[in-house]
Design an enzyme around this catalytic site. Structure first.
Site, PDB file in Angstrom:
ATOM      1  N   GLU A 130      -5.971 -11.062  -1.014  1.00 16.09           N
ATOM      2  CA  GLU A 130      -6.688 -10.890   0.418  1.00 16.09           C
ATOM      3  C   GLU A 130      -8.394 -10.884  -0.082  1.00 16.09           C
ATOM      4  OE1 GLU A 130      -5.282  -7.385   2.472  1.00 16.09           O
ATOM      5  OE2 GLU A 130      -3.215  -7.725   2.023  1.00 16.09           O
ATOM      6  N   GLU A 139       0.686  -1.186   0.228  1.00 17.73           N
ATOM      7  CA  GLU A 139      -0.027  -0.045  -0.128  1.00 17.73           C
ATOM      8  C   GLU A 139       0.756   1.378   0.061  1.00 17.73           C
ATOM      9  OE1 GLU A 139      -2.437  -0.615   3.571  1.00 17.73           O
ATOM     10  OE2 GLU A 139      -3.793  -1.992   2.323  1.00 17.73           O
TER      11      GLU A 139
HETATM   12  C1  GLA Z   1      -4.918  -4.700   4.602  1.00 18.12           C
HETATM   13  C2  GLA Z   1      -3.593  -5.475   4.827  1.00 18.12           C
HETATM   14  C3  GLA Z   1      -3.871  -6.847   5.419  1.00 18.12           C
HETATM   15  C4  GLA Z   1      -5.052  -6.459   6.481  1.00 18.12           C
HETATM   16  C5  GLA Z   1      -6.265  -5.855   5.887  1.00 18.12           C
HETATM   17  C6  GLA Z   1      -7.454  -5.831   6.783  1.00 18.12           C
HETATM   18  O1  GLA Z   1      -5.332  -5.195   3.200  1.00 18.12           O
HETATM   19  O2  GLA Z   1      -2.834  -5.883   3.776  1.00 18.12           O
HETATM   20  O3  GLA Z   1      -2.946  -7.404   6.186  1.00 18.12           O
HETATM   21  O4  GLA Z   1      -4.796  -5.763   7.442  1.00 18.12           O
HETATM   22  O5  GLA Z   1      -6.149  -4.620   5.470  1.00 18.12           O
HETATM   23  O6  GLA Z   1      -7.728  -6.951   7.530  1.00 18.12           O
END
Ligand code: GLA
Length: 349
Positions: free
Chosen positions: A263, A152
């Protein structure tokens, strides 16, 4: 039907795992049954690897070499090793879940304290990456197959580009990304894949910014192996986002790098039959996209990781402030319509 078996010929199927999951017999059983990849939901993030008290005890001595500790990571590494599940390392350089004192002069735990100098932070970054990689590769060789080296670094919608509020950006500037990948490449075992990971990677502005300012320079130095699309989606915006997602997947794929969905969840607050049917439809379309991209060579999708194994443990309920039902399995591990839809895509592919 096991998810990992259904998708065996295409890509790995992964899930995030919490410390509670690792202590639950049922969760461990499900992990072994369905998943060929796993990611520690939290316990391998910087906040768990840097030791505040020990570092603060002698800030001068530890200034460039903060004290490290890895106890929270061991259960994941042990479990992955014992059960032959590939582990994703998540994550090395991130603005979140990295304590503020790590970025401050003399490790002061104070938002107002002065930032450490750029040179200091580059040294701490190298020290951090070197030690984490040495630890996992010495004690658990071959268990971690990929790392989210940077997470990020780019802002979402507001067209700022770099996430300027990140302490990494504030102390080192945008080149923290290149530094992190150079250090990761330097210390990672040769077979370990290095990923840039971000959310809303399908957003056209963000997508192009990432390709131009992160992927391209990293590729020029052969420092990156894959792009992680987090894929936290929302059912209400699904159809719109999926169109952009398909374009992004293809553009990332065209780089020749691996692409992973790292994710995956689809926020859905409607647990009715109709709501869950919609969720199933959405997962169907998404998995068709992954399989087609893989089959046609448009994107080398190597893993699709769900962010959580069952609805009631999803982070989304807290984040969205409404109960979420975003995953393939219900609160009591029951297979949902979405699970059946995902298996069917593989069977009919
Ligand atoms: C982001 C992070 C993850 C997690 C999510 C929320 O996407 O990369 O590690 O913390 O937020 O759970």
């Amino acid at each position: 039907m096991s998810l990992k078996k259904a998708y065996e010929q295409y890509f790995k199927i992964g899930t995030s795992v919490s410390r509670f999951d690792l202590k639950s017999d049922k969760a461990r059983e499900e992990l072994k049954k369905h998943y060929s990849s796993m990611t520690a939901e939290n316990d391998m993030k910087p906040m768990f690897f840097v030791d505040k008290e020990a570092s603060q005890a002698d800030p001068e001595k530890y200034n460039l070499q903060p004290v490290m500790t890895y106890d929270t990571a061991r259960p994941y590494l042990e479990f992955a090793k014992a059960n032959g599940i590939a582990l994703r390392g998540h994550t090395l350089a991130w603005h979140n879940q990295t304590p503020i004192w790590f970025f401050k002069e003399s490790f002061q735990d104070d938002f107002e304290a002065p930032w450490a100098s750029k040179e200091t932070m580059i040294a701490r970054l190298e020290w951090y990456i070197k030690n984490v990689l040495n630890f996992v590769q010495t004690e658990y060789p071959g268990v971690i197959y990929a790392w989210d080296v940077v997470n990020e670094a780019v802002e979402e919608q507001d067209e700022l580009g770099w996430r300027q509020r990140s302490p990494w950006y504030k102390t080192v500037g945008p080149e923290f990304v290149m530094h992190a990948f150079r250090f990761a490449r330097k210390y990672a075992a040769p077979e370990v894949k290095l990923f840039y990971n971000d959310y809303n990677t399908f957003n056209p502005f963000k997508r192009d910014f990432i390709l131009e300012n992160i992927v391209k320079p990293l590729m020029a130095e052969k420092l990156i192996d894959g792009i992680g699309m987090q894929t936290h989606l929302v059912i209400k915006e699904f159809d719109h986002d999926l169109e952009q997602y398909a374009v992004a997947l293809e553009k990332y794929g065209a780089t020749g790098l691996e692409v992973q969905s790292t994710e995956l969840d689809i926020h859905c607050a409607d647990p009715s039959e109709e709501g869950m049917q919609k969720l199933a439809e959405a997962y169907k379309k998404l998995f068709e996209l992954y399989v087609n991209a893989k089959k046609t060579g448009k994107a080398n999708v190597t893993c699709v990781t769900f962010w959580g194994m069952k609805d009631d443990v999803s982070w989304l309920t807290g984040f969205r402030r409404e109960r979420s039902y975003p995953l393939l399995f219900g609160d009591n591990w029951e297979e949902k319509e979405a699970y059946r839809a995902v298996v069917k895509v593989a069977e009919e592919a």
